[in-house]
Design a protein around this motif. Structure first.
Motif, PDB file in Angstrom:
ATOM      1  N   ALA A  20       0.831  -1.199   0.000  1.00  0.00           N
ATOM      2  CA  ALA A  20       0.000   0.000   0.000  1.00  0.00           C
ATOM      3  C   ALA A  20       0.864   1.246   0.000  1.00  0.00           C
ATOM      4  CB  ALA A  20      -0.907  -0.014   1.238  1.00  0.00           C
ATOM      5  N   ASP A  32      -4.455   1.920  -1.389  1.00  0.00           N
ATOM      6  CA  ASP A  32      -4.375   2.029   0.065  1.00  0.00           C
ATOM      7  C   ASP A  32      -4.332   0.699   0.801  1.00  0.00           C
ATOM      8  OD1 ASP A  32      -4.420   4.866   0.099  1.00  0.00           O
ATOM      9  OD2 ASP A  32      -6.550   4.797  -0.373  1.00  0.00           O
ATOM     10  N   GLU A  33      -4.135  -0.374   0.093  1.00  0.00           N
ATOM     11  CA  GLU A  33      -3.956  -1.666   0.743  1.00  0.00           C
ATOM     12  C   GLU A  33      -3.079  -2.552  -0.129  1.00  0.00           C
ATOM     13  OE1 GLU A  33      -7.679  -3.868   1.107  1.00  0.00           O
ATOM     14  OE2 GLU A  33      -8.574  -2.522  -0.372  1.00  0.00           O
ATOM     15  N   ARG A  83      -4.120   5.634   7.803  1.00  0.00           N
ATOM     16  CA  ARG A  83      -3.432   5.915   6.544  1.00  0.00           C
ATOM     17  C   ARG A  83      -2.031   5.310   6.526  1.00  0.00           C
ATOM     18  NH1 ARG A  83      -4.255  12.319   6.786  1.00  0.00           N
ATOM     19  NH2 ARG A  83      -6.374  12.310   7.615  1.00  0.00           N
ATOM     20  N   PRO A  90       0.777   2.708   6.180  1.00  0.00           N
ATOM     21  CA  PRO A  90       0.791   1.437   5.450  1.00  0.00           C
ATOM     22  C   PRO A  90       0.681   0.204   6.352  1.00  0.00           C
ATOM     23  CG  PRO A  90       2.406   2.933   4.523  1.00  0.00           C
ATOM     24  CD  PRO A  90       1.878   3.608   5.753  1.00  0.00           C
ATOM     25  N   ALA A 142      -2.900  -1.003   6.901  1.00  0.00           N
ATOM     26  CA  ALA A 142      -3.747  -1.134   5.710  1.00  0.00           C
ATOM     27  C   ALA A 142      -4.813  -2.216   5.886  1.00  0.00           C
ATOM     28  CB  ALA A 142      -2.884  -1.431   4.489  1.00  0.00           C
ATOM     29  N   ARG A 196      -7.411  -1.063   8.260  1.00  0.00           N
ATOM     30  CA  ARG A 196      -8.237  -0.089   7.544  1.00  0.00           C
ATOM     31  C   ARG A 196      -9.353  -0.791   6.774  1.00  0.00           C
ATOM     32  NH1 ARG A 196      -7.373   5.021   4.925  1.00  0.00           N
ATOM     33  NH2 ARG A 196      -8.634   5.200   3.052  1.00  0.00           N
TER      34      ARG A 196
END
Length: 325
Positions: free
Chosen positions: A79, A115-116, A216, A218, A221, A224
């Protein structure tokens, strides 16, 4: 002694120029995996000789890239990093996230998950990629509407239709022309790269991410992804096993991650999200409607006595007091 006023120093973008090629799978892993900070990458021939070529040109805000390969390659991309839009003209590429797997269509702009972590498999491909620096995208997004200091979130499963694909191709043609004629330091390039971000934001409309800033990072992730699942499915029955499947974590890791970051269990976090939704609806309801029970049940609270106690604990007032505001 008088003080000089402070002046913001504008650092010009750095030119990016990159080209490499080869005929050995291990060199492809080294070169391509190095560009994308890859993990657990591997490559092999498919049918006949193996070869690859990769080029990139632009600056550290926007680069136009092309990746070609006779052979197969796979691996994990972490990510973070740039927003990357790809356009497959030949071959096949498959992306896998904790929540599922999908193949990239040909002749369509597709946004890689930003984002992942995601894994991929590609074979005998020819693809054009555009790398967009996150800070550069944010500046243009902010000019289009207030974004504050919150992150932008994109739907990676969104596929632009034929009109969107034509707009993307037109923007890239103009970007390439500006690069050839003026180079990455020209006014034409600056205008063209801003225009391509404008099209990107139209084709992949962002939403302002209201998730906590800590997600946010990494290393968070996967957590998240679990938190996003909670937010997307808060009105439905949700189990820790569901969160584990959505995030690619074990049940125990889900529990430990929520404790580490939020200092609550996953189900307590879910209850808080549901209570927040109830409060939002009660503040918008007609006080004469007497709708507390209906709203509570809609957000998964079957036992109204326990719901009322949890509501008071979280907000310091009873639900009916909120309704009468």
């Amino acid at each position: 002694m008088a003080e000089w006023p402070s002046v913001d120093v504008v650092v010009p973008p750095t030119t990016v120029r990159l080209e490499f090629s080869g005929r050995r799978p291990e060199h492809a892993v080294r070169d391509l995996g190095g560009v994308y900070a890859g993990d657990r990458w591997g490559a092999s021939p498919t049918d006949g000789d193996f070869d690859y070529r990769y080029t990139a040109l632009g600056d550290d805000e926007v680069t136009i890239r092309r990746s070609q390969m006779r052979g197969a390659i796979h691996g994990v991309v972490p990510a973070g990093g740039d927003y990357v839009v790809t356009w497959m003209s030949l071959g096949s590429t498959e992306v896998e996230l904790p929540g599922g797997r999908y193949a990239l269509p040909l002749e369509t702009p597709v946004l890689f998950p930003p984002d992942e972590d995601f894994s991929f498999r590609a074979a005998d491909h020819d693809q054009r990629l555009v790398h967009l620096d996150r800070a550069f995208v944010r500046r243009i997004a902010a000019a289009r509407g207030a974004t504050g200091d919150l992150a932008l979130r994109f739907d990676v499963e969104r596929l632009p239709g034929p009109d969107g694909a034509r707009r993307w191709q037109t923007a890239l043609t103009a970007l390439g022309r500006a690069l050839r004629i003026g180079g990455p330091e020209s006014a034409a390039w600056r205008g063209a790269k801003a225009a391509v971000v404008e099209v990107f934001l139209d084709l992949f409309p962002p939403v302002v991410d209201e998730l906590p800033a800590v997600l946010r990072q990494p290393r968070n992730a996967r957590l998240r992804a679990a938190v996003q699942y909670v937010r997307d499915h808060a009105a439905e029955p949700v189990t820790i096993s569901d969160l584990a499947a959505a995030s690619g974590l074990s049940v125990r890791s889900v529990q430990e991650s929520f404790r580490r970051v939020f200092d609550v269990s996953p189900l307590t976090y879910l209850r808080h999200v549901r209570l927040d939704h109830v409060r939002e609806e009660l503040l918008d309801e007609d006080p004469q409607a007497g709708a507390v029970g209906d709203v509570a049940r809609r957000w998964g609270f079957a036992h109204l006595g326990r719901f009322s106690a949890a509501y008071v604990e979280r907000f310091g007032e009873y639900p009916k007091q909120t309704l009468r505001r």
